[in-house]
Write an enzyme that holds these catalytic residues in place. Structure first.
Site, PDB file in Angstrom:
ATOM      1  N   HIS A 176      11.993  -0.159   2.390  1.00 53.13           N
ATOM      2  CA  HIS A 176      11.398   0.782   1.439  1.00 53.13           C
ATOM      3  C   HIS A 176      11.994   2.171   1.723  1.00 53.13           C
ATOM      4  O   HIS A 176      12.377   2.453   2.867  1.00 53.13           O
ATOM      5  CB  HIS A 176       9.888   0.795   1.700  1.00 53.13           C
ATOM      6  CG  HIS A 176       9.066   1.551   0.719  1.00 53.13           C
ATOM      7  ND1 HIS A 176       8.930   2.920   0.772  1.00 53.13           N
ATOM      8  CD2 HIS A 176       8.316   1.146  -0.330  1.00 53.13           C
ATOM      9  CE1 HIS A 176       8.117   3.312  -0.206  1.00 53.13           C
ATOM     10  NE2 HIS A 176       7.739   2.257  -0.897  1.00 53.13           N
ATOM     11  N   ASP A 194       7.445  -1.422   9.967  1.00 53.76           N
ATOM     12  CA  ASP A 194       6.770  -0.969   8.752  1.00 53.76           C
ATOM     13  C   ASP A 194       5.868  -2.115   8.310  1.00 53.76           C
ATOM     14  O   ASP A 194       6.328  -3.119   7.766  1.00 53.76           O
ATOM     15  CB  ASP A 194       7.832  -0.639   7.688  1.00 53.76           C
ATOM     16  CG  ASP A 194       7.222  -0.392   6.313  1.00 53.76           C
ATOM     17  OD1 ASP A 194       6.009  -0.650   6.115  1.00 53.76           O
ATOM     18  OD2 ASP A 194       7.970   0.041   5.415  1.00 53.76           O
ATOM     19  N   GLN A 237       3.056  -3.954   4.078  1.00 55.73           N
ATOM     20  CA  GLN A 237       2.782  -5.141   3.250  1.00 55.73           C
ATOM     21  C   GLN A 237       2.337  -6.345   4.080  1.00 55.73           C
ATOM     22  O   GLN A 237       2.185  -7.435   3.541  1.00 55.73           O
ATOM     23  CB  GLN A 237       4.035  -5.529   2.450  1.00 55.73           C
ATOM     24  CG  GLN A 237       4.550  -4.458   1.517  1.00 55.73           C
ATOM     25  CD  GLN A 237       3.660  -4.265   0.292  1.00 55.73           C
ATOM     26  OE1 GLN A 237       2.795  -5.097  -0.018  1.00 55.73           O
ATOM     27  NE2 GLN A 237       3.850  -3.169  -0.422  1.00 55.73           N
ATOM     28  N   LYS A 263      -3.470  -0.675   0.395  1.00 53.93           N
ATOM     29  CA  LYS A 263      -2.928  -1.949  -0.107  1.00 53.93           C
ATOM     30  C   LYS A 263      -3.796  -3.113   0.368  1.00 53.93           C
ATOM     31  O   LYS A 263      -3.506  -4.263   0.094  1.00 53.93           O
ATOM     32  CB  LYS A 263      -1.497  -2.139   0.401  1.00 53.93           C
ATOM     33  CG  LYS A 263      -0.522  -1.073  -0.114  1.00 53.93           C
ATOM     34  CD  LYS A 263       0.843  -1.259   0.492  1.00 53.93           C
ATOM     35  CE  LYS A 263       1.781  -0.092   0.263  1.00 53.93           C
ATOM     36  NZ  LYS A 263       2.215   0.084  -1.115  1.00 53.93           N
ATOM     37  N   CYS A 309      10.873   1.527  -5.051  1.00 56.84           N
ATOM     38  CA  CYS A 309      11.265   2.364  -3.891  1.00 56.84           C
ATOM     39  C   CYS A 309      12.160   1.599  -2.930  1.00 56.84           C
ATOM     40  O   CYS A 309      12.116   1.803  -1.712  1.00 56.84           O
ATOM     41  CB  CYS A 309      10.054   2.923  -3.150  1.00 56.84           C
ATOM     42  SG  CYS A 309       9.034   3.964  -4.173  1.00 56.84           S
TER      43      CYS A 309
HETATM   44  N1  PMP Z   1       6.760   0.483   3.180  1.00 52.94           N
HETATM   45  C1  PMP Z   1       6.522  -0.512   2.321  1.00 52.94           C
HETATM   46  C2  PMP Z   1       7.137  -1.846   2.568  1.00 52.94           C
HETATM   47  C3  PMP Z   1       5.729  -0.277   1.203  1.00 52.94           C
HETATM   48  O1  PMP Z   1       5.509  -1.265   0.333  1.00 52.94           O
HETATM   49  C4  PMP Z   1       5.158   1.002   1.000  1.00 52.94           C
HETATM   50  C5  PMP Z   1       4.305   1.292  -0.209  1.00 52.94           C
HETATM   51  N2  PMP Z   1       4.858   0.867  -1.418  1.00 52.94           N
HETATM   52  C6  PMP Z   1       5.422   1.987   1.938  1.00 52.94           C
HETATM   53  C7  PMP Z   1       6.223   1.689   3.016  1.00 52.94           C
HETATM   54  C8  PMP Z   1       4.832   3.349   1.804  1.00 52.94           C
HETATM   55  O2  PMP Z   1       3.459   3.297   1.981  1.00 52.94           O
HETATM   56  P1  PMP Z   1       2.544   4.535   1.588  1.00 52.94           P
HETATM   57  O3  PMP Z   1       2.912   4.898   0.180  1.00 52.94           O
HETATM   58  O4  PMP Z   1       1.152   4.003   1.697  1.00 52.94           O
HETATM   59  O5  PMP Z   1       2.832   5.622   2.552  1.00 52.94           O
END
Ligand code: PMP
Length: 415
Positions: free
Chosen positions: A132, A209, A212, A235, A373
């Site tokens: 991401h 990270d 998910q 999430k 993203c």
């Molecule tokens: N890493 C991953 C794999 C994500 O899916 C997301 C959220 N889409 C993020 C990081 C960022 O998380 P947050 O927007 O809650 O900071």
């Protein structure tokens, strides 16, 4: 047993659905709301909404500071949430949990503090091609500041990390490995314990990270060998604006602070300020107390359902959706890893994903269309964007059927 009966045997998703006030509404002129954008953010159960409301109605007060009852209660709620997260992620100690806004802030904190202290020009940081943007950009910023070099482990056509290439990219120069546990755009579950072991063998720290992962299956930060782990409860049926960074205590203790201000200090004079111990050192300012109340309720909620039952439920939905979508003419699934969570990304021949998303919306089906993203993933698969359906505890086979019917309507428009 039919597949439908099997789903209901692991989680009664219709009963679960009734826990979520937002899912009781209709949209777009009376259509049943089919919410399939859980990888972006999940809906919130009544228990979480009530916990936030109860905090405001009863317990709101100056956290960590007061000498009055409300302040003591606010502190108990806040610190109680920290302990709950520690147990949920199997951290050794609640002091290893830093409460902040979410995964993005957690990774930025590590890059800024651990990174600037420990990374020098010529050192290497290894990530994967499926990250991401939150796990790419902070490392690019660190490389710009220090002269370190960002290395990227490639992924295969199935959307799995090429482990041989990953291993080859590790060397004595590698100071940090940062990898996603579960890809938000492909659904891939990475062999993160194996990747941690390889990172550690090379002498690097391992950052995971986990945005998910935690909503879908049991996470054990010690078993996977994470030195740092980032978590976004919005999430996982919890509030937004609150999240956590797990860090091994010795590492957190040796790191300089991130933001300066109230609560993160031990003593302040104009001549010199000394800092508090972790986690307070990284928690400047008045925190999101009501978010902590909601987050604790979200953990209770998923534990009451049973994280293994959630996992089994989503695996069945994933299989049902994958089989159903494979029968849609001109549809190609992007991300076919052997181990996935309930995320299905796809492209439809001749139709832009944004058009797919807009037409599905007219049928009450909420999906995400875009690059999620993860622009490098789109580049890897040579697509501008994908349409993504992602499942949560309240989704049913009926929701998948609505998605497939919606796609038939898309076809009609574009035939
Ligand atoms: N890493 C991953 C794999 C994500 O899916 C997301 C959220 N889409 C993020 C990081 C960022 O998380 P947050 O927007 O809650 O900071």
């Amino acid at each position: 047993m039919t597949a439908e009966a099997l789903v209901h045997s692991v989680l009664d998703s219709l009963a679960v659905r009734s826990d979520f006030p937002a899912l009781q509404q209709t949209v777009r002129g009376g259509k049943r709301l089919v919410y399939l954008d859980n990888a972006a953010t999940s809906q919130k159960p009544r228990a979480v909404i009530d916990a936030v409301q109860k905090f405001y109605e009863r317990d709101n007060g100056s956290v960590h500071r007061g000498v009055y009852e409300l302040s003591e209660r606010a502190t108990a709620v806040y610190e109680g949430a920290r302990k709950k997260i520690a147990r949920f992620l199997n951290a050794k100690d609640a002091r290893e949990i830093v409460l902040l806004r979410g995964t993005s802030e957690a990774i930025n904190l590590v890059a800024y503090t651990y990174g600037r202290k420990n990374v020098r020009a010529g050192d290497e940081i290894l990530i994967t091609e499926m990250e991401h943007h939150s796990n790419i950009v902070p490392w690019q910023m660190l490389c710009e500041a220090t002269g370190a070099v960002l290395k990227v482990a490639p992924i295969t056509d199935a959307g799995e990390v090429d482990l041989q290439a990953f291993e080859k990219l590790l060397s004595a120069k590698t100071k940090i490995v940062s990898a996603v546990y579960v890809s938000n755009s492909l659904g891939t579950v990475n062999p993160i314990a194996q990747m941690s072991a390889l990172a550690h063998a090379a002498g690097a720290v391992m950052i995971v990270d986990g945005a998910q992962a935690a909503p879908h299956f049991l996470v054990d930060v010690q078993a996977i060998g994470a030195d740092f782990f980032a978590f976004s409860p919005h999430k996982m049926y919890g509030p937004s604006g609150i999240g956590a960074l797990y860090g091994r205590y010795e590492l957190l203790d040796a790191m300089p602070p991130f933001l300066g201000g109230g609560h993160m200090i031990s003593n302040v004079t104009f001549a010199k300020t000394t800092y508090a111990k972790p986690p307070a050192k990284f928690e400047a300012g008045t925190p999101n107390m009501e978010g902590a109340a909601g987050l604790a309720a979200a953990i209770d909620y998923v534990q009451a359902l049973g994280i293994d039952a959630i996992d089994a439920h989503e695996q069945l939905l994933l299989k049902y959706a994958t089989d159903a979508l494979a029968k849609v003419a001109g549809l190609r699934i992007i991300g076919t890893a052997a181990r996935k969570v309930g995320v299905v990304s796809f492209v439809l021949d001749g139709v832009h994903p944004h058009d797919v998303g807009s037409i599905l919306d007219r049928h009450g089906v909420c999906v995400r269309a875009g690059h999620h993203c993860t622009q490098p993933v789109m580049e890897r698969f040579k697509v501008p964007a994908t349409t993504r359906a992602s499942f949560g505890v309240y989704n049913t086979m009926e929701d998948v059927d609505a998605l497939v019917e919606g796609l038939a309507a898309v076809r009609k428009v574009f035939s």
